[in-house]
Design a protein around this motif. Structure first.
Motif, PDB file in Angstrom:
ATOM      1  N   ALA A   1       0.845  -1.366   0.218  1.00  0.00           N
ATOM      2  CA  ALA A   1       0.133   0.017  -0.220  1.00  0.00           C
ATOM      3  C   ALA A   1       0.803   1.390  -0.115  1.00  0.00           C
ATOM      4  CB  ALA A   1      -0.903   0.002   1.140  1.00  0.00           C
ATOM      5  N   TYR A   2       1.893   1.338   0.760  1.00  0.00           N
ATOM      6  CA  TYR A   2       2.765   2.519   0.651  1.00  0.00           C
ATOM      7  C   TYR A   2       3.480   2.590  -0.426  1.00  0.00           C
ATOM      8  CZ  TYR A   2       2.832   3.722   5.858  1.00  0.00           C
ATOM      9  OH  TYR A   2       2.315   4.351   7.151  1.00  0.00           O
ATOM     10  N   PHE A   3       3.884   1.426  -1.032  1.00  0.00           N
ATOM     11  CA  PHE A   3       4.823   1.516  -2.283  1.00  0.00           C
ATOM     12  C   PHE A   3       3.870   2.077  -3.511  1.00  0.00           C
ATOM     13  CE2 PHE A   3       5.784  -0.891  -6.261  1.00  0.00           C
ATOM     14  CZ  PHE A   3       7.173  -0.322  -6.345  1.00  0.00           C
ATOM     15  N   LEU A   4       2.612   1.438  -3.663  1.00  0.00           N
ATOM     16  CA  LEU A   4       1.763   2.203  -4.801  1.00  0.00           C
ATOM     17  C   LEU A   4       1.348   3.487  -4.233  1.00  0.00           C
ATOM     18  CD1 LEU A   4      -0.401  -1.062  -5.172  1.00  0.00           C
ATOM     19  CD2 LEU A   4       1.362  -0.102  -6.600  1.00  0.00           C
ATOM     20  N   TYR A   5       1.179   3.738  -3.092  1.00  0.00           N
ATOM     21  CA  TYR A   5       0.595   5.274  -3.018  1.00  0.00           C
ATOM     22  C   TYR A   5       1.945   6.381  -3.157  1.00  0.00           C
ATOM     23  CZ  TYR A   5      -2.162   8.958  -0.909  1.00  0.00           C
ATOM     24  OH  TYR A   5      -3.000   9.933  -0.694  1.00  0.00           O
ATOM     25  N   PHE A   6       3.024   5.834  -3.004  1.00  0.00           N
ATOM     26  CA  PHE A   6       4.277   6.789  -3.174  1.00  0.00           C
ATOM     27  C   PHE A   6       4.255   7.015  -4.725  1.00  0.00           C
ATOM     28  CE2 PHE A   6       8.488   7.312  -4.661  1.00  0.00           C
ATOM     29  CZ  PHE A   6       9.147   8.036  -3.852  1.00  0.00           C
ATOM     30  N   PHE A   7       3.885   6.342  -5.578  1.00  0.00           N
ATOM     31  CA  PHE A   7       3.827   6.589  -7.030  1.00  0.00           C
ATOM     32  C   PHE A   7       2.819   7.675  -7.383  1.00  0.00           C
ATOM     33  CE2 PHE A   7       6.717   3.095  -7.370  1.00  0.00           C
ATOM     34  CZ  PHE A   7       7.599   3.512  -8.065  1.00  0.00           C
ATOM     35  N   TYR A   8       1.753   7.380  -6.647  1.00  0.00           N
ATOM     36  CA  TYR A   8       0.538   8.383  -6.716  1.00  0.00           C
ATOM     37  C   TYR A   8       0.708   9.861  -6.070  1.00  0.00           C
ATOM     38  CZ  TYR A   8      -4.218  10.111  -6.429  1.00  0.00           C
ATOM     39  OH  TYR A   8      -5.549  10.768  -6.524  1.00  0.00           O
ATOM     40  N   VAL A   9       1.872  10.124  -5.188  1.00  0.00           N
ATOM     41  CA  VAL A   9       2.082  11.387  -4.767  1.00  0.00           C
ATOM     42  C   VAL A   9       3.619  11.729  -5.254  1.00  0.00           C
ATOM     43  CG1 VAL A   9       0.397  11.121  -2.818  1.00  0.00           C
ATOM     44  CG2 VAL A   9       2.616  10.761  -2.621  1.00  0.00           C
ATOM     45  N   GLN A  10       4.131  11.018  -5.917  1.00  0.00           N
ATOM     46  CA  GLN A  10       5.539  11.178  -6.282  1.00  0.00           C
ATOM     47  C   GLN A  10       5.931  12.591  -6.923  1.00  0.00           C
ATOM     48  OE1 GLN A  10       7.235   8.892  -9.435  1.00  0.00           O
ATOM     49  NE2 GLN A  10       5.146   8.479 -10.475  1.00  0.00           N
ATOM     50  N   ARG A  11       5.017  13.456  -7.113  1.00  0.00           N
ATOM     51  CA  ARG A  11       5.146  14.624  -7.701  1.00  0.00           C
ATOM     52  C   ARG A  11       5.004  15.594  -6.799  1.00  0.00           C
ATOM     53  NH1 ARG A  11       2.676  13.558 -13.741  1.00  0.00           N
ATOM     54  NH2 ARG A  11       4.461  12.419 -14.364  1.00  0.00           N
ATOM     55  N   GLU A  12       4.318  15.400  -5.348  1.00  0.00           N
ATOM     56  CA  GLU A  12       4.179  16.357  -4.556  1.00  0.00           C
ATOM     57  C   GLU A  12       5.375  16.183  -3.341  1.00  0.00           C
ATOM     58  OE1 GLU A  12       0.031  15.767  -3.155  1.00  0.00           O
ATOM     59  OE2 GLU A  12      -0.386  15.199  -5.260  1.00  0.00           O
ATOM     60  N   PHE A  13       6.272  16.959  -3.531  1.00  0.00           N
ATOM     61  CA  PHE A  13       7.298  16.741  -2.632  1.00  0.00           C
ATOM     62  C   PHE A  13       7.045  16.722  -1.214  1.00  0.00           C
ATOM     63  CE2 PHE A  13      10.758  18.518   0.326  1.00  0.00           C
ATOM     64  CZ  PHE A  13      11.874  17.433  -0.177  1.00  0.00           C
ATOM     65  N   LYS A  14       6.165  17.589  -0.596  1.00  0.00           N
ATOM     66  CA  LYS A  14       5.801  17.479   0.707  1.00  0.00           C
ATOM     67  C   LYS A  14       5.067  16.062   1.206  1.00  0.00           C
ATOM     68  CE  LYS A  14       3.390  20.271   4.370  1.00  0.00           C
ATOM     69  NZ  LYS A  14       3.008  21.405   4.672  1.00  0.00           N
ATOM     70  N   THR A  15       4.099  16.039   0.487  1.00  0.00           N
ATOM     71  CA  THR A  15       3.291  14.768   0.705  1.00  0.00           C
ATOM     72  C   THR A  15       3.916  13.348   0.617  1.00  0.00           C
ATOM     73  OG1 THR A  15       1.262  15.786  -0.561  1.00  0.00           O
ATOM     74  CG2 THR A  15       1.401  13.461   0.168  1.00  0.00           C
ATOM     75  N   ARG A  16       5.287  13.431  -0.325  1.00  0.00           N
ATOM     76  CA  ARG A  16       5.863  12.277  -0.613  1.00  0.00           C
ATOM     77  C   ARG A  16       6.814  12.001   0.584  1.00  0.00           C
ATOM     78  NH1 ARG A  16      10.002  12.795  -5.175  1.00  0.00           N
ATOM     79  NH2 ARG A  16      10.790  14.436  -3.897  1.00  0.00           N
ATOM     80  N   SER A  17       7.148  13.248   1.362  1.00  0.00           N
ATOM     81  CA  SER A  17       8.139  13.192   2.277  1.00  0.00           C
ATOM     82  C   SER A  17       7.523  12.769   3.609  1.00  0.00           C
ATOM     83  CB  SER A  17       8.848  14.737   2.677  1.00  0.00           C
ATOM     84  OG  SER A  17       9.643  14.644   3.760  1.00  0.00           O
ATOM     85  N   LEU A  18       6.096  13.192   3.713  1.00  0.00           N
ATOM     86  CA  LEU A  18       5.501  12.847   5.041  1.00  0.00           C
ATOM     87  C   LEU A  18       5.072  11.308   5.046  1.00  0.00           C
ATOM     88  CD1 LEU A  18       3.036  15.724   5.139  1.00  0.00           C
ATOM     89  CD2 LEU A  18       4.850  15.018   6.757  1.00  0.00           C
ATOM     90  N   LEU A  19       4.932  10.847   3.610  1.00  0.00           N
ATOM     91  CA  LEU A  19       4.462   9.304   3.277  1.00  0.00           C
ATOM     92  C   LEU A  19       5.833   8.384   3.713  1.00  0.00           C
ATOM     93  CD1 LEU A  19       2.672   7.213   2.313  1.00  0.00           C
ATOM     94  CD2 LEU A  19       3.807   7.421   0.013  1.00  0.00           C
TER      95      LEU A  19
END
Length: 403
Positions: free
Chosen positions: A175-193
């Motif tokens: 779930a984390y792995f797939l969601y990472f690609f969903y938010v990969q262009r949002e730096f802040k969200t990606r960092s929080l993930l």
């Protein structure tokens, strides 16, 4: 969403969940259940409070269910311990409904909840004191929180799922792995993930510290129990048989028809690159697909308990609910009816099982042979078994701990 649609949506889901709550509640009046792991968890709790020592109920222990079931049993006996399972089951179904409503219609979402809630093995787990429902609840809630980007809470809840059944750990990682690609262009969200994932690993490890110390500070607790009756052929036979009879033969045939009718669309989705032109629907489908593959691999290693297949139950129902090529309402409705028949009326079985012990102590069989017969429904059989298996387990438990 207009007012009429909103009223229909919540009126129907609340009615369905209320009906399931009553049904599960009635079934929960039959006692702790037949699963010997329940009494191991109760013994773990009694040892903890009487001797101040943590002795895992099994290899991994499963700390949260051990404590929750033990505490509830001490306060209110099997009534309260089973009630906790009922509540967690209903909550799991409601959260899954909320997730489905984001990608399909309220009617399909309601029928999907019923398709899961009518599965006889889900009902048994929902109405007895066993850990499968705990893991399912925490995992589905973790997915909900992850999607809502409540990352810290998602990490802790996913860790609670791992504490309830360690096999849910890789699914949380997926779930984390797939969601990472969903938010990969949002730096802040990606960092929080990423921070959430680290917190998930730390919290999961923390939950397993008690069993780590109880195992002499070794990783021996990560082993799995043997299930080698019949050798490799026996493993294959149990794997195939239990995958079919998790649903019941008629419902399994229905699912085969669904897969055949939807084969082109499913093949296209599987072959598509989910990381190219990333879309939520593609990632969710791949999450469900990887969940099925992972669980089938794990089940092949140990084709033991039907409860191991609960993630497959959710994934398959999701596939039907989101299919673009088949009549979803008809398939879900038929699946519900066939599972109710399988649970309450009859089971068209193809084998006859045997136990070596003259006075059998658990529900697990030692051998089987091909034998076509019509047996009672799975839920009726489970209740009938209470006079043998639950009775024996309770007698042994009371011999050790007293009433």
């Amino acid at each position: 969403m207009n007012r009429l649609t909103k009223d229909w949506r919540f009126g129907n889901i609340y009615s369905v969940l209320g009906l399931l709550f009553i049904g599960y509640g009635v079934f929960a009046l039959g006692g702790y259940g037949n699963d010997d792991d329940t009494y191991r968890m109760l013994s773990t709790w009694n040892t903890l409070i009487s001797q101040g020592q943590y002795v895992p109920s099994r290899f991994q222990g499963y700390l949260i269910p051990e404590i929750a079931i033990g505490l509830a049993s001490q306060i209110g006996g099997f009534f309260l311990a089973n009630l906790v399972s009922v509540v967690l089951s209903i909550a799991t179904l409601f959260i899954f409904y909320q997730l489905l409503c984001r990608i399909t219609t309220p009617r399909v979402a309601v029928l999907s909840v019923l398709a899961i809630g009518a599965n006889p093995f889900w009902i048994i787990a929902s109405a007895t004191s066993i850990d499968y429902i705990y893991a399912a609840f925490f995992f589905v809630l973790g997915v909900f929180l992850l999607v809502d980007q409540k990352f810290k809470w998602a990490a802790l809840i996913f860790a609670a799922a791992v504490s309830s059944r360690i096999t849910y750990g890789p699914m949380a990682a997926i779930a984390y792995f797939l969601y990472f690609f969903y938010v990969q262009r949002e730096f802040k969200t990606r960092s929080l993930l990423v921070q959430s994932f680290i917190l998930f690993l730390i919290a999961s490890a923390a939950f397993y510290l008690p069993v780590f110390f109880a195992s002499g500070m070794t990783l021996s607790f990560l082993g799995i129990g043997p299930d080698a009756s019949g050798g490799f052929v026996g493993i294959i036979a149990r794997f195939v048989y239990k995958n079919i009879y998790f649903w019941g033969l008629p419902a399994f045939v229905l699912l085969g028809a669904f897969l055949f009718q939807d084969r082109t669309d499913l093949a296209r989705k599987i072959a598509a690159n989910p990381f190219q032109n990333t879309q939520a629907e593609k990632l969710i489908f791949y999450g469900a697909f990887l969940c099925v593959v992972y669980n089938q691999i794990m089940f092949f290693r140990l084709p033991h308990e039907y409860g191991y297949l609960f993630p497959v139950l959710f994934s398959v129902v999701y596939w039907i609910a989101t299919s673009e090529k088949v009549k979803r309402i008809q398939y879900l409705s038929l699946l519900i009816v066939l599972q109710i028949v399988y649970g309450l009326i009859f089971n068209f079985d193809v084998i006859q099982t045997y136990q070596n012990d003259v006075n059998p102590k658990t529900v697990h069989s030692d051998s089987a042979k091909v034998h076509f017969s019509i047996k009672e429904g799975v839920l009726i059989r489970d209740l009938q078994w209470r006079s043998t298996y639950q009775k024996y387990q309770l007698e042994e438990f009371y011999k050790k701990w007293g009433k």
